[in-house]
Design a protein around this motif. Structure first.
Motif, PDB file in Angstrom:
ATOM      1  N   ARG A   1       0.826  -1.209   0.000  1.00 28.50           N
ATOM      2  CA  ARG A   1       0.000   0.000   0.000  1.00 28.50           C
ATOM      3  C   ARG A   1       0.859   1.257   0.000  1.00 28.50           C
ATOM      4  O   ARG A   1       1.746   1.410   0.830  1.00 28.50           O
ATOM      5  CB  ARG A   1      -0.903   0.033   1.234  1.00 28.50           C
ATOM      6  CG  ARG A   1      -1.761   1.308   1.256  1.00 28.50           C
ATOM      7  CD  ARG A   1      -2.464   1.479   2.563  1.00 28.50           C
ATOM      8  NE  ARG A   1      -3.300   0.336   2.841  1.00 28.50           N
ATOM      9  CZ  ARG A   1      -3.859   0.100   4.035  1.00 28.50           C
ATOM     10  NH1 ARG A   1      -3.658   0.932   5.019  1.00 28.50           N
ATOM     11  NH2 ARG A   1      -4.604  -0.952   4.218  1.00 28.50           N
ATOM     12  N   GLY A   2       0.564   2.126  -0.995  1.00 29.28           N
ATOM     13  CA  GLY A   2       1.170   3.461  -0.983  1.00 29.28           C
ATOM     14  C   GLY A   2       0.141   4.412  -0.380  1.00 29.28           C
ATOM     15  O   GLY A   2       0.025   4.576   0.826  1.00 29.28           O
ATOM     16  N   GLY A   3      -0.686   5.005  -1.260  1.00 30.60           N
ATOM     17  CA  GLY A   3      -1.743   5.902  -0.789  1.00 30.60           C
ATOM     18  C   GLY A   3      -3.064   5.194  -0.550  1.00 30.60           C
ATOM     19  O   GLY A   3      -4.007   5.791  -0.024  1.00 30.60           O
TER      20      GLY A   3
ATOM     21  N   GLY B   1       0.142   8.312 -14.262  1.00 26.70           N
ATOM     22  CA  GLY B   1       0.177   9.648 -13.669  1.00 26.70           C
ATOM     23  C   GLY B   1      -0.405  10.705 -14.585  1.00 26.70           C
ATOM     24  O   GLY B   1       0.323  11.517 -15.153  1.00 26.70           O
ATOM     25  N   LEU B   2      -1.744  10.683 -14.739  1.00 26.13           N
ATOM     26  CA  LEU B   2      -2.437  11.724 -15.483  1.00 26.13           C
ATOM     27  C   LEU B   2      -2.712  12.868 -14.523  1.00 26.13           C
ATOM     28  O   LEU B   2      -3.158  12.616 -13.399  1.00 26.13           O
ATOM     29  CB  LEU B   2      -3.782  11.219 -16.034  1.00 26.13           C
ATOM     30  CG  LEU B   2      -3.826   9.861 -16.746  1.00 26.13           C
ATOM     31  CD1 LEU B   2      -5.261   9.537 -17.171  1.00 26.13           C
ATOM     32  CD2 LEU B   2      -2.925   9.872 -17.974  1.00 26.13           C
ATOM     33  N   GLY B   3      -2.490  14.092 -14.942  1.00 26.47           N
ATOM     34  CA  GLY B   3      -2.755  15.210 -14.033  1.00 26.47           C
ATOM     35  C   GLY B   3      -2.707  16.538 -14.751  1.00 26.47           C
ATOM     36  O   GLY B   3      -2.531  16.605 -15.979  1.00 26.47           O
TER      37      GLY B   3
ATOM     38  N   ARG C   1      -6.227   0.817 -22.477  1.00 28.64           N
ATOM     39  CA  ARG C   1      -6.829   1.056 -21.163  1.00 28.64           C
ATOM     40  C   ARG C   1      -5.729   1.416 -20.164  1.00 28.64           C
ATOM     41  O   ARG C   1      -4.611   0.906 -20.246  1.00 28.64           O
ATOM     42  CB  ARG C   1      -7.603  -0.185 -20.707  1.00 28.64           C
ATOM     43  CG  ARG C   1      -8.648  -0.593 -21.737  1.00 28.64           C
ATOM     44  CD  ARG C   1      -9.502  -1.724 -21.265  1.00 28.64           C
ATOM     45  NE  ARG C   1     -10.395  -1.278 -20.214  1.00 28.64           N
ATOM     46  CZ  ARG C   1     -11.211  -2.099 -19.544  1.00 28.64           C
ATOM     47  NH1 ARG C   1     -11.190  -3.394 -19.811  1.00 28.64           N
ATOM     48  NH2 ARG C   1     -12.010  -1.642 -18.616  1.00 28.64           N
ATOM     49  N   TYR C   2      -6.082   2.289 -19.232  1.00 27.38           N
ATOM     50  CA  TYR C   2      -5.122   2.769 -18.233  1.00 27.38           C
ATOM     51  C   TYR C   2      -5.146   1.815 -17.047  1.00 27.38           C
ATOM     52  O   TYR C   2      -6.171   1.674 -16.387  1.00 27.38           O
ATOM     53  CB  TYR C   2      -5.543   4.183 -17.842  1.00 27.38           C
ATOM     54  CG  TYR C   2      -4.682   4.873 -16.803  1.00 27.38           C
ATOM     55  CD1 TYR C   2      -3.345   4.530 -16.605  1.00 27.38           C
ATOM     56  CD2 TYR C   2      -5.202   5.903 -16.029  1.00 27.38           C
ATOM     57  CE1 TYR C   2      -2.575   5.177 -15.664  1.00 27.38           C
ATOM     58  CE2 TYR C   2      -4.431   6.561 -15.079  1.00 27.38           C
ATOM     59  CZ  TYR C   2      -3.125   6.191 -14.900  1.00 27.38           C
ATOM     60  OH  TYR C   2      -2.353   6.832 -13.960  1.00 27.38           O
ATOM     61  N   VAL C   3      -4.026   1.158 -16.747  1.00 24.64           N
ATOM     62  CA  VAL C   3      -4.028   0.140 -15.676  1.00 24.64           C
ATOM     63  C   VAL C   3      -4.481   0.711 -14.329  1.00 24.64           C
ATOM     64  O   VAL C   3      -5.091   0.005 -13.535  1.00 24.64           O
ATOM     65  CB  VAL C   3      -2.663  -0.571 -15.459  1.00 24.64           C
ATOM     66  CG1 VAL C   3      -2.391  -1.606 -16.503  1.00 24.64           C
ATOM     67  CG2 VAL C   3      -1.535   0.400 -15.305  1.00 24.64           C
TER      68      VAL C   3
HETATM   69  C1  LIG Z   1     -10.139   9.601  -5.901  1.00 22.10           C
HETATM   70  C2  LIG Z   1      -9.109   9.120  -6.888  1.00 22.10           C
HETATM   71  C3  LIG Z   1      -8.518  10.053  -7.745  1.00 22.10           C
HETATM   72  C4  LIG Z   1      -7.565   9.639  -8.683  1.00 22.10           C
HETATM   73  N1  LIG Z   1      -7.003  10.558  -9.521  1.00 22.10           N
HETATM   74  C5  LIG Z   1      -6.061  10.177 -10.403  1.00 22.10           C
HETATM   75  C6  LIG Z   1      -5.420  11.133 -11.247  1.00 22.10           C
HETATM   76  O1  LIG Z   1      -5.684  12.327 -11.191  1.00 22.10           O
HETATM   77  N2  LIG Z   1      -4.497  10.686 -12.111  1.00 22.10           N
HETATM   78  C7  LIG Z   1      -4.156   9.374 -12.208  1.00 22.10           C
HETATM   79  O2  LIG Z   1      -3.306   9.038 -13.027  1.00 22.10           O
HETATM   80  N3  LIG Z   1      -4.751   8.450 -11.428  1.00 22.10           N
HETATM   81  C8  LIG Z   1      -5.677   8.825 -10.530  1.00 22.10           C
HETATM   82  N4  LIG Z   1      -6.278   7.893  -9.727  1.00 22.10           N
HETATM   83  C9  LIG Z   1      -5.923   6.479  -9.908  1.00 22.10           C
HETATM   84  C10 LIG Z   1      -4.621   6.201  -9.192  1.00 22.10           C
HETATM   85  O3  LIG Z   1      -3.556   6.406 -10.071  1.00 22.10           O
HETATM   86  C11 LIG Z   1      -4.561   4.754  -8.714  1.00 22.10           C
HETATM   87  O4  LIG Z   1      -5.641   4.510  -7.863  1.00 22.10           O
HETATM   88  C12 LIG Z   1      -3.254   4.471  -7.989  1.00 22.10           C
HETATM   89  O5  LIG Z   1      -3.159   3.094  -7.817  1.00 22.10           O
HETATM   90  C13 LIG Z   1      -3.187   5.181  -6.666  1.00 22.10           C
HETATM   91  O6  LIG Z   1      -1.934   5.070  -6.067  1.00 22.10           O
HETATM   92  P1  LIG Z   1      -1.862   4.780  -4.494  1.00 22.10           P
HETATM   93  O7  LIG Z   1      -0.440   4.739  -4.081  1.00 22.10           O
HETATM   94  O8  LIG Z   1      -2.798   5.693  -3.777  1.00 22.10           O
HETATM   95  O9  LIG Z   1      -2.484   3.352  -4.553  1.00 22.10           O
HETATM   96  P2  LIG Z   1      -2.423   1.988  -3.700  1.00 22.10           P
HETATM   97  O10 LIG Z   1      -3.840   1.555  -3.625  1.00 22.10           O
HETATM   98  O11 LIG Z   1      -1.691   2.164  -2.424  1.00 22.10           O
HETATM   99  O12 LIG Z   1      -1.609   1.085  -4.646  1.00 22.10           O
HETATM  100  C14 LIG Z   1      -1.976   0.832  -5.969  1.00 22.10           C
HETATM  101  C15 LIG Z   1      -1.121  -0.243  -6.584  1.00 22.10           C
HETATM  102  O13 LIG Z   1       0.230   0.150  -6.612  1.00 22.10           O
HETATM  103  C16 LIG Z   1       1.036  -0.736  -5.842  1.00 22.10           C
HETATM  104  N5  LIG Z   1       1.897   0.084  -4.994  1.00 22.10           N
HETATM  105  C17 LIG Z   1       1.505   1.081  -4.190  1.00 22.10           C
HETATM  106  N6  LIG Z   1       2.576   1.623  -3.596  1.00 22.10           N
HETATM  107  C18 LIG Z   1       3.643   0.944  -4.020  1.00 22.10           C
HETATM  108  C19 LIG Z   1       5.037   1.028  -3.769  1.00 22.10           C
HETATM  109  N7  LIG Z   1       5.553   1.943  -2.953  1.00 22.10           N
HETATM  110  N8  LIG Z   1       5.857   0.154  -4.386  1.00 22.10           N
HETATM  111  C20 LIG Z   1       5.363  -0.773  -5.226  1.00 22.10           C
HETATM  112  N9  LIG Z   1       4.056  -0.904  -5.502  1.00 22.10           N
HETATM  113  C21 LIG Z   1       3.214  -0.049  -4.908  1.00 22.10           C
HETATM  114  C22 LIG Z   1       0.068  -1.564  -5.021  1.00 22.10           C
HETATM  115  O14 LIG Z   1       0.517  -2.841  -4.818  1.00 22.10           O
HETATM  116  C23 LIG Z   1      -1.181  -1.563  -5.860  1.00 22.10           C
HETATM  117  O15 LIG Z   1      -1.164  -2.597  -6.805  1.00 22.10           O
HETATM  118  C24 LIG Z   1      -7.200   8.278  -8.762  1.00 22.10           C
HETATM  119  C25 LIG Z   1      -7.793   7.359  -7.886  1.00 22.10           C
HETATM  120  C26 LIG Z   1      -8.740   7.777  -6.954  1.00 22.10           C
HETATM  121  C27 LIG Z   1      -9.396   6.774  -6.058  1.00 22.10           C
END
Ligand SMILES: Cc1cc2nc3c(=O)[nH]c(=O)nc-3n(C[C@H](O)[C@H](O)[C@H](O)COP(=O)(O)OP(=O)(O)OC[C@H]3O[C@@H](n4cnc5c(N)ncnc54)[C@H](O)[C@@H]3O)c2cc1C
Length: 450
Positions: free
Chosen positions: A68-70, A143-145, A402-404
């Motif tokens: 888990r990252g975020g 990383g769309l933003g 599709r965006y993973v």
């Molecule tokens: C409300 C919301 C808004 C969003 N907005 C955007 C946006 O503007 N642009 C965009 O591109 N995407 C967006 N997303 C999608 C986002 O890119 C993905 O949900 C992404 O997985 C979030 O990263 P996280 O670290 O919070 O996720 P997590 O749920 O913590 O992790 C996601 C995946 O990445 C892996 N992972 C996490 N941290 C690590 C690490 N440190 N090392 C290795 N693997 C890791 C995990 O195993 C998991 O498979 C959004 C999602 C939500 C829910």
């Protein structure tokens, strides 16, 4: 198991959380309230040493691992039933080097923290549009933003990553060190190791930019989306414009244009003028605002704990028929926080080669996201069905890509391979080199090459 856990806790710098602990219930939750998993153990890490120890513990105990990252992944890939959760949420440090225009951020940082620290120096890199999203998952998958059309994706701004591999070894991936791994982590998600920290290239941004939301009644949706289509045909790189069919907090259905212009304020005012002058807005917040405010302005629309289900694909063109279909489905949307979003890609993000990184989607166009979001478990079935039906009706319009990071948990087996398109085979080869036994499989999984 207890012996090994006790042994680890003697040197672990973070926190080991077990099901009987008071902290467990909160620690096991992620952003999507629909996901309800119970890890056997949560290793809340403090740094690379803890991550390496947690990886080794999982191997010793033969436990599956999630990272888990975020915690924003809609598919719930950042938690696990019965396995070991490597939780980086306490690793949120961000260090900016203003002279070198770089930032190093730990793997549990969110964009809120990252933007706050980099904006101290008037610097930024492309990050997510919602500030509570983690930098880790978002960057590793794409990383769309708001800055992507000027400075490309988050992953295009990555300079290096510190990773803990499946055997517990700590390595750096950069253009100079392990370049094959560096190519793969820029798009390949968490498939290759646990990223303890990320080093980004920064750019001068703001602190004031032009951004905000203009929303119109749903009765104007056809005109607004056609206007949006025309607007997106010739945007400067500085200007990123999304459109959405959204719900107001009082439940009213609206159509909105959301934008950020990261260039000089006078140019931003000119560029946003046409949006502000169009139709009969019921809300208009567009104007000069701090860059960090642009990145929090939509946060309230995505509350932690709301139940979410997504369907998404790239959409090369926005035809009149596609617009009609989207509006028709949104009119019947039962999810009180449901949305249909169109994110437009052009400029820098499209000037990177398809195989320069593992992320292959480099054509100009839109990313379509049918986002069902609601508060109550009783509405799960109807809200999920709506998203599936709306996306199904769009299938003749969407492209293959599709965006993973937007894939949910119920895609068919080939969805990940299809999402990586021409880069999948090379990703499989890197996977077999760094994680041959698929130790890291709680992700949008890339199968090691046979
Ligand atoms: C409300 C919301 C808004 C969003 N907005 C955007 C946006 O503007 N642009 C965009 O591109 N995407 C967006 N997303 C999608 C986002 O890119 C993905 O949900 C992404 O997985 C979030 O990263 P996280 O670290 O919070 O996720 P997590 O749920 O913590 O992790 C996601 C995946 O990445 C892996 N992972 C996490 N941290 C690590 C690490 N440190 N090392 C290795 N693997 C890791 C995990 O195993 C998991 O498979 C959004 C999602 C939500 C829910």
């Amino acid at each position: 198991m207890l012996d090994k856990v006790t042994e680890l806790s003697q040197r672990f710098c973070g926190q080991i959380i077990q099901p009987a602990d008071v902290a467990y219930e909160e620690a096991r939750k992620i952003h999507n309230g629909l996901i309800d998993k119970r890890p056997a153990l949560i290793a809340r890490c403090n740094g690379l040493a803890d991550i390496a120890d947690a990886v080794k513990l999982a191997r010793d105990l033969n436990l599956e691992v999630a990272v888990r990252g975020g915690g924003h992944n809609v598919a719930g890939r950042s938690t696990i039933d019965g396995g070991l959760l490597i939780d980086l949420s306490a690793m949120r440090g961000v260090h900016v080097d203003p002279g070198a225009r770089t930032a190093r951020a730990q793997g549990g940082a969110t964009w809120r923290v990252f933007n706050a620290e980099t904006q101290v120096y008037g610097l930024a890199t492309t990050g997510g549009a919602i500030s509570t999203t983690g930098i880790a998952g978002l960057t590793l998958g794409g990383g769309l933003g708001w800055l992507m059309n000027k400075y490309a994706l988050s992953l295009d701004n990555l300079m290096s990553v510190d990773l803990v591999l499946a055997d517990g070894q700590v390595v750096k991936a950069s253009a100079e060190e392990n370049p094959d791994l560096f190519w793969a982590v820029r798009g390949g998600g968490g498939n290759f190791g646990v990223a303890g920290s990320f080093e980004y290239r920064l750019h001068t941004v703001g602190p004031m930019v032009t951004g905000g939301v203009v929303a119109y009644p749903l009765s104007e949706a056809h005109d607004v989306l056609r206007f949006y289509r025309n607007l997106t045909q010739s945007l400067p790189d500085e200007f990123t414009v999304f459109a959405g069919l959204i719900h107001a907090p009082d439940g009213a259905k609206l159509v909105a244009i959301v934008a950020c212009h990261c260039g000089p304020l006078a140019e931003g005012e000119r560029a946003t003028g046409a949006i502000k002058a169009f139709g009969t807005p019921v809300l208009d917040t567009m104007g000069p605002m701090a860059y960090s405010q642009v990145n929090t302005m939509l946060d309230a629309a995505f509350p932690r704990g709301a139940r979410s289900y997504w369907k998404s694909s790239f959409l090369p063109t926005l035809t009149d028929d596609a617009i009609r279909t989207l509006i028709g489905y949104f009119e019947r949307c039962p999810a009180s926080m449901g949305q249909v979003l169109l994110e437009h890609l052009h400029g820098a993000v499209t000037r990177v080669g398809v195989s320069d990184t593992a992320f292959p989607h480099r054509a100009p166009g839109y990313n379509l996201l049918v986002l069902s979001q609601w508060p109550l478990p009783a509405d799960d079935e109807v809200c999920i069905r709506w998203a599936r039906d709306a996306y199904g009706a769009m299938e003749s319009f969407v492209g293959a890509g599709r965006y993973v990071n937007y894939l949910d948990n119920d895609e068919h087996g080939g969805a990940v391979a299809a999402a990586y398109g021409p880069n999948y085979r090379r990703l499989q080869q890197v996977k077999v080199k760094y994680d041959p036994n698929n130790f890291f499989h709680m992700n949008q999984n890339i199968l090691p090459a046979a």
